[in-house]
Design a protein around this motif. Structure first.
Motif, mmCIF file in Angstrom:
data_model
loop_
_atom_site.group_PDB
_atom_site.id
_atom_site.type_symbol
_atom_site.label_atom_id
_atom_site.label_comp_id
_atom_site.label_asym_id
_atom_site.label_seq_id
_atom_site.Cartn_x
_atom_site.Cartn_y
_atom_site.Cartn_z
ATOM 1 N N LEU A 1 -16.822 -4.532 112.696
ATOM 2 C CA LEU A 1 -15.534 -3.922 112.369
ATOM 3 C C LEU A 1 -14.586 -3.963 113.564
ATOM 4 N N TRP A 2 -15.098 -3.743 114.761
ATOM 5 C CA TRP A 2 -14.233 -3.795 115.940
ATOM 6 C C TRP A 2 -13.807 -5.225 116.254
ATOM 7 N N LEU A 3 -14.682 -6.196 115.986
ATOM 8 C CA LEU A 3 -14.279 -7.601 116.164
ATOM 9 C C LEU A 3 -13.193 -7.972 115.161
ATOM 10 N N ALA A 4 -13.280 -7.398 113.932
ATOM 11 C CA ALA A 4 -12.217 -7.640 112.953
ATOM 12 C C ALA A 4 -10.906 -7.037 113.443
ATOM 13 N N ALA A 5 -10.990 -5.841 114.068
ATOM 14 C CA ALA A 5 -9.775 -5.228 114.615
ATOM 15 C C ALA A 5 -9.218 -6.081 115.755
ATOM 16 N N ALA A 6 -10.113 -6.624 116.588
ATOM 17 C CA ALA A 6 -9.655 -7.502 117.681
ATOM 18 C C ALA A 6 -9.043 -8.779 117.123
ATOM 19 N N LEU B 1 -10.604 -0.624 113.220
ATOM 20 C CA LEU B 1 -10.949 0.121 114.435
ATOM 21 C C LEU B 1 -11.469 1.516 114.095
ATOM 22 N N ILE B 2 -10.794 2.203 113.194
ATOM 23 C CA ILE B 2 -11.198 3.565 112.813
ATOM 24 C C ILE B 2 -12.513 3.540 112.038
ATOM 25 N N LEU B 3 -12.702 2.539 111.168
ATOM 26 C CA LEU B 3 -13.960 2.459 110.425
ATOM 27 C C LEU B 3 -15.138 2.101 111.331
#
Length: 160
Positions: A14-19, A39-41
């Motif tokens: 999920l954080w890589l998707a946000a990045a 990022l929140i998820l």
């Protein structure tokens, strides 16, 4: 794969998707709504993975702690004397115990007395009931069952 590592991997994805969302908006250095959502998820997955301590697969059993040692005290009995004393006949403590002992002695001497329905037993019971009425002082002596059995054995049965 453990649950902990699974949670951490989901949070990482999920954080890589946000990045990735941030990388797509290269020029303005702002994070899109989708990026904030990823990022929140990702935060709860990272937190859960970081603090999760169990594994989804059973590992080796925890080492068992040895049981505390139990102190065993072995005592030897005192040595027996070589010459054993001659047992003495203990006197019964109560009247009822003395009567019970006399009854057992009478049955041991006259086995027919202990069998219900025999002529000797019937004569004993009949004499007992008659003495209760005629001479209650006969029962003051705790040896009365033995005396009554001896008396019945000496007298012949009455003809019927």
């Amino acid at each position: 794969m453990t649950i902990r590592s699974t949670l951490l991997i989901i949070g990482m994805i999920l954080w890589l998707a946000a990045a990735g969302c941030w990388w797509r908006a290269r020029g303005n250095w702002r994070l899109s709504r989708e990026g904030w959502l990823f990022l929140i998820l990702g935060i709860p997955f990272f937190v859960a993975g970081w603090f999760f301590t169990s594994s989804s697969y059973p590992g080796e059993p925890p080492p068992s702690t040895p049981a505390p040692a139990v102190a065993v005290v072995v005592t030897t009995p005192p040595p027996r004397p070589i010459a054993t004393p001659v047992p003495t006949k203990a006197e019964p403590a109560t009247y009822a115990e003395a009567v019970n002992a006399a009854q057992h002695a009478a049955v041991a001497r006259y086995p027919a007395l202990g069998k219900r329905g025999t002529a000797f037993n019937a004569r004993f019971v009949e004499a007992y009931h008659q003495l209760r009425i005629d001479d209650p002082r006969f029962f003051v002596d705790p040896e009365w069952p033995l005396h009554l059995a001896d008396e019945i054995a000496r007298t012949p049965p009455a003809p019927r």
